[in-house]
Design an enzyme around this catalytic site. Structure first.
Site, PDB file in Angstrom:
ATOM      1  N   ASP A 194     -13.315   7.397 -10.098  1.00 21.10           N
ATOM      2  CA  ASP A 194     -14.084   8.084 -11.132  1.00 21.10           C
ATOM      3  C   ASP A 194     -13.799   7.635 -12.558  1.00 21.10           C
ATOM      4  OD1 ASP A 194     -11.524   9.108 -11.203  1.00 21.10           O
ATOM      5  OD2 ASP A 194     -12.133  11.195 -11.432  1.00 21.10           O
ATOM      6  N   GLU A 195     -13.065   6.543 -12.750  1.00 20.22           N
ATOM      7  CA  GLU A 195     -12.831   6.087 -14.112  1.00 20.22           C
ATOM      8  C   GLU A 195     -12.573   4.587 -14.149  1.00 20.22           C
ATOM      9  OE1 GLU A 195      -9.207   7.440 -16.033  1.00 20.22           O
ATOM     10  OE2 GLU A 195      -8.341   7.976 -14.077  1.00 20.22           O
ATOM     11  N   ASP A 219     -15.002   8.066 -17.915  1.00 13.73           N
ATOM     12  CA  ASP A 219     -14.383   9.004 -16.981  1.00 13.73           C
ATOM     13  C   ASP A 219     -15.460   9.978 -16.502  1.00 13.73           C
ATOM     14  OD1 ASP A 219     -12.569  10.431 -15.524  1.00 13.73           O
ATOM     15  OD2 ASP A 219     -11.444  11.222 -17.223  1.00 13.73           O
TER      16      ASP A 219
END
Length: 377
Positions: free
Chosen positions: A121-122, A27
């Protein structure tokens, strides 16, 4: 952090005794805000929010400096400014965030082809078998985070566990710029002590329902039989039954096809006039259709979201036997759904358009998994 060697002990956490997977959840830390601080040195160390500063604006991402004041994503901009008077608003640059995200995904793919992006983003990585032959998943996570920093000058946090649920929970523990291991042996005790609202996938409404049933922690959830949970939560009840025991058999799914494409806009002032609302739909429809044109994806179901001034929300949907074939067709269907909401019971704060039941009309590889695309109008 726990000793790395702890991670690969026995393999509880499955229902049938199959070999336990090793799953990493990566993350990025305050991703959008961190990209802006990286690219604009004058913003480093200062409280910033990515999003609109106008009265109806919403915070898309908050830097860690602003989080100390209580600012967080999805917060109205006026509230964020009240909490942090020195807050600096930065206009989002989604094209840049996507480019950086693709750069990071290339790093992931150096270690495993089993990479499931959740958003820009993850992502989950299944490293049970990995391309580098590294024995411990915690070492892989550390190496990936180091490479992300070296290649993008951004930090990431990692969670390592025997399944997706536990790795996701672990990645929050040592944020920012850290990682944490939940071993199979730790799983049940770890889950037992969590407030159910901290479980990935349990939102505020479900937490309140659980609380009314006397379920406040993972231990409370584990005490309820499967038929009780299915009675109160339907199909999700079985999932809750197993994650309360630290069990999650969902595989990491590379190249999972996106289920929907959507865009929405919050207006500067509440609207009641039909002509104004039709005009405001046009740029939203254009965003959705531009993505369809760029990717070759088409869909058969159109959904209109209407959020009123008091935050009450409704949706209206229409499906067709064939894919929506043009921007004009998408516009006509959406505006017909809008007309079906008149006469309005109250003023409108937000409109959104989603295209679902997607098909790809090209021979391209399937789209990488992302939650419903937020096109950031």
């Amino acid at each position: 952090m726990l000793p790395e060697a702890c991670e690969d002990h026995g393999v509880p956490g499955t229902r049938d005794g199959a070999r336990q997977r090793k799953v990493i959840h990566i993350d990025m830390d305050a991703f959008y805000a961190s990209v802006e601080q990286r690219d604009h040195p004058e913003l480093r160390g200062r409280p910033i929010a990515v999003g609109g500063s106008r009265e109806r604006g919403v915070v898309a991402a908050a830097s860690y400096e602003s989080r100390r004041f209580g600012v967080h994503s999805a917060m109205p901009s006026v509230t964020a400014k009240r909490l942090c008077p020195e807050l600096i608003f930065v206009k989002p640059r989604f094209d840049v965030y996507r480019e950086v995200s693709l750069q990071i995904r290339e790093i992931f793919l150096d270690y495993t082809p089993l990479m499931e992006p959740l958003s820009l983003d993850e992502a989950y990585l299944d490293v049970t078998e990995n391309l580098k032959g590294i024995e411990y998943a915690s070492r892989i996570a550390k190496e990936i985070r180091k490479r992300i920093w070296e290649e993008t000058h951004l930090t990431a946090s990692g969670g390592i566990g025997p399944n997706k649920f536990l790795s996701k929970m672990a990645s929050d523990i040592n944020k920012p710029n850290g990682q944490y291991v939940i071993t199979p042996e730790m799983a049940q005790d770890f889950v037992a002590g969590l407030r159910v609202g901290k479980f990935h996938g349990i939102g505020d409404k479900t937490e309140r329902r659980m609380n009314r049933l006397g379920i406040f922690t993972g231990l409370d959830l584990r005490s309820k039989p499967a038929d009780f949970l299915q009675q109160h939560f339907g199909k999700a009840g079985q999932h809750y039954y197993w994650i309360a025991r630290g069990v999650d058999e969902r595989p990491v799914q590379p190249d999972r096809i996106r289920k929907s494409i959507g865009a929405e806009n919050t207006f500067a002032s509440d609207l009641t006039d039909m002509d104004e609302l039709r005009a405001c739909l046009d740029p939203i429809i254009e965003k959705v259709w531009s993505h369809c044109e760029r990717t070759g994806v088409r869909g058969r179901s159109v959904t209109l979201k209407v959020k009123y001034a008091d935050f009450q929300q409704i949706t209206r949907s229409q499906s067709t036997p064939r894919e929506v074939g043009s921007r004009e067709d998408l516009g006509a269907m959406t505006k017909a759904l809008l007309e079906g909401t008149f006469p309005l019971p109250k003023a409108v704060r937000l409109l959104g358009v989603t295209l679902s039941n997607l098909q790809n009309d090209r021979d391209d590889p399937p789209l990488s998994s992302e939650r419903q695309l937020s096109l950031g109008l």
